[in-house]
Design an enzyme around this catalytic site. Structure first.
Site, PDB file in Angstrom:
ATOM      1  N   LYS A  42      -7.888  45.645 -84.050  1.00  0.00           N
ATOM      2  CA  LYS A  42      -7.469  45.289 -85.400  1.00  0.00           C
ATOM      3  C   LYS A  42      -8.113  46.242 -86.389  1.00  0.00           C
ATOM      4  CE  LYS A  42      -7.369  41.436 -88.699  1.00  0.00           C
ATOM      5  NZ  LYS A  42      -7.754  40.024 -88.944  1.00  0.00           N
ATOM      6  N   ARG A  69     -17.108  47.345 -85.674  1.00  0.00           N
ATOM      7  CA  ARG A  69     -17.825  46.189 -85.156  1.00  0.00           C
ATOM      8  C   ARG A  69     -18.250  46.486 -83.723  1.00  0.00           C
ATOM      9  NH1 ARG A  69     -15.525  40.950 -82.460  1.00  0.00           N
ATOM     10  NH2 ARG A  69     -17.459  39.803 -82.121  1.00  0.00           N
ATOM     11  N   ASP A 113     -23.064  42.693 -84.059  1.00  0.00           N
ATOM     12  CA  ASP A 113     -23.061  41.238 -83.996  1.00  0.00           C
ATOM     13  C   ASP A 113     -24.455  40.672 -83.750  1.00  0.00           C
ATOM     14  OD1 ASP A 113     -20.573  40.271 -84.590  1.00  0.00           O
ATOM     15  OD2 ASP A 113     -19.814  40.387 -82.551  1.00  0.00           O
ATOM     16  N   ILE A 157     -16.040  29.392 -83.371  1.00  0.00           N
ATOM     17  CA  ILE A 157     -15.352  28.919 -82.170  1.00  0.00           C
ATOM     18  C   ILE A 157     -13.998  29.608 -82.048  1.00  0.00           C
ATOM     19  CG2 ILE A 157     -14.538  26.913 -80.877  1.00  0.00           C
ATOM     20  CD1 ILE A 157     -17.486  26.821 -81.404  1.00  0.00           C
ATOM     21  N   SER A 195     -11.948  32.350 -78.793  1.00  0.00           N
ATOM     22  CA  SER A 195     -11.961  32.607 -77.349  1.00  0.00           C
ATOM     23  C   SER A 195     -13.380  32.793 -76.854  1.00  0.00           C
ATOM     24  CB  SER A 195     -11.114  33.848 -77.041  1.00  0.00           C
ATOM     25  OG  SER A 195      -9.758  33.576 -77.308  1.00  0.00           O
ATOM     26  N   GLU A 242     -14.772  39.025 -90.612  1.00  0.00           N
ATOM     27  CA  GLU A 242     -15.705  40.073 -90.194  1.00  0.00           C
ATOM     28  C   GLU A 242     -15.325  41.429 -90.772  1.00  0.00           C
ATOM     29  OE1 GLU A 242     -16.799  38.346 -85.777  1.00  0.00           O
ATOM     30  OE2 GLU A 242     -14.740  38.902 -86.274  1.00  0.00           O
TER      31      GLU A 242
END
EC number: 2.7.2.1
Length: 420
Positions: free
Chosen positions: A16, A96, A152, A213, A215, A401
């Site tokens: 993405k 990310r 992360d 919450i 996958s 994010e």
């Protein structure tokens, strides 16, 4: 022409990208996503302003690099997207990256930092591989654009020693970086900022029990704006079960599951060495192993299609309750809000209602009508508490994010902060 920020979020089966204006706060210009890389045919979702487009792609996109190159060129060639017609219109690319080891903040990619991240790849081959493939591609084919990595794991660098330390030989642990790191940190950073603003409190005085919450699923205890515990550990495998992840299990289970556990998985490549154990617990477990589907919307229904679906739902609820109780105690009962985020957290009214009903002893209660309605698309934070003046609030936060990375980049760079 003013330059833009490109935020990239790469997974093993999807990529993405979002283009933002380089201002504070940034404004989204266009958003594109390719899904189904590992389960062709791939599909494209593209949004520019009010224009939305979906299509099944004929092109064979077998890697995250392929998908990234495709959507980037697709956006560059859009005559209506004048803000980003080529790499010359990009100021920064924000990536990310799941596992950042001991990095506490975002870092600019250069030969030294890239080499360090490549060394971390052995620690998290399943989770860093896709992002690093795209980072290497950008360094090679978009050399004039500065790449910045957001981790992360960085949000959880505040974990106390007694929380992040595993009770194993500490010389071995230090030599191999074996400790709890925690993940979904970019999301938790966004959640903290958005919820603190909604509550009218400084982030440094905000206490939350927050769920991401999707996958992949995790929970975080935030005290005075800092992570003091989180469910994921050395890798994102620990903690709650996910679509294909087992979550916490007896460590010996995998060796009883198969005597091939320590050998290389058939999915290993020259660049990504993973064991059979990693493959089983990360890719062949979770609610897919129980029900045959990764779609939680088929599981979280009033009348599930099978006992296996009901069991999968009950397992997730049970594990989430365990963490809520633990974190409530760790926060000394001083909890401003229980926050649901992530695709499932934001969309599953049944999951939120079930958990809230089981947490009544903590003073948690929701407005059923508001819970069923859920947030509007433009609503970042929604309060679904029955009585906000009593007990911890229950909030839904539509996490972002992409925006969190772009906003941090714009703040740091416009203020002259050195990210190196």
């Amino acid at each position: 022409m003013a330059k833009s920020i490109l935020a990239v979020n790469a997974g093993s089966s999807s990529v993405k990208i979002t283009f933002y204006t380089f201002e504070n706060p940034p404004r989204a210009v266009a958003d594109a996503q390719v899904s189904g890389i590992t389960a062709p045919p791939a599909s494209l979702k593209y949004q520019r302003g009010d224009v939305q487009h979906k299509e099944e792609l004929k092109e064979k996109l077998s890697t995250p690099q392929d998908a990234f190159k495709y959507i980037l060129q697709r956006c560059f060639k859009d005559p209506e997207l004048s803000e980003v017609a080529s790499e010359e219109d990009l100021a920064y690319i924000c990536h990310r990256v799941v596992h950042g080891g001991d990095y506490t903040t975002a870092v600019e990619i250069n030969d030294e930092t890239l080499h360090h991240l490549e060394e971390l790849e052995d620690l998290a081959p399943l989770h860093n591989f896709s992002a690093l493939e795209i980072i290497r591609l950008c360094k090679k084919e978009l050399p004039s654009v500065t790449s910045i990595t957001y981790f992360d794991s960085a949000f959880h660098q505040s974990l106390p020693a007694h929380v992040k330390t595993y009770p194993i030989n500490q010389e071995v642990a230090r030599a191999n970086g074996l400790r709890k790191y925690g993940f979904h940190g970019i999301s938790y950073s966004f959640i903290l900022g958005a919820v603190a603003e909604y509550l009218g409190k400084p982030a440094a005085q905000t206490n939350l029990i927050a769920f991401h919450i999707g996958s992949g699923a995790s929970i975080c205890a935030i005290q005075d704006g800092k992570s003091i515990d989180t469910s994921m550990g050395l890798t994102p495998l620990a903690g709650l079960p996910g679509a294909t992840r087992s979550g916490d299990i007896d460590p010996s289970l995998v060796f009883h599951y198969t005597n091939e556990a320590g050998k290389l998985s058939p999915a290993s490549t020259k660049e990504m060495h993973i064991s059979t154990a990693e493959e089983i617990l990360n890719k062949q477990s979770g609610w897919k192993a129980l029900t045959g589907t990764t779609d939680f919307a088929q599981i979280a229904v009033q009348n599930p299609p099978s006992e296996a679906h009901r069991l999968a739902f009950d397992i997730l609820v049970d594990r989430m309750l365990g963490y809520i109780g633990s974190y409530y105690v760790k926060l000394n009962g001083k909890v401003d809000a229980l926050v649901f985020a992530g695709g499932i957290g934001e969309k599953s009214a049944l999951l939120r209602r079930t958990l809230s009903e089981k947490c009544q002893s903590l003073g948690i209660a929701i407005d059923l009508e508001a819970n069923d309605q859920g947030p509007e698309e433009s609503q970042t934070v929604m309060d679904i508490s029955r009585d906000p003046s009593k007990g911890p609030r229950v909030l839904i936060c539509q996490t972002n994010e992409q925006f969190e990375m772009a906003r941090d980049c714009a703040r740091a760079r416009s203020g002259g902060v050195d990210l190196k």
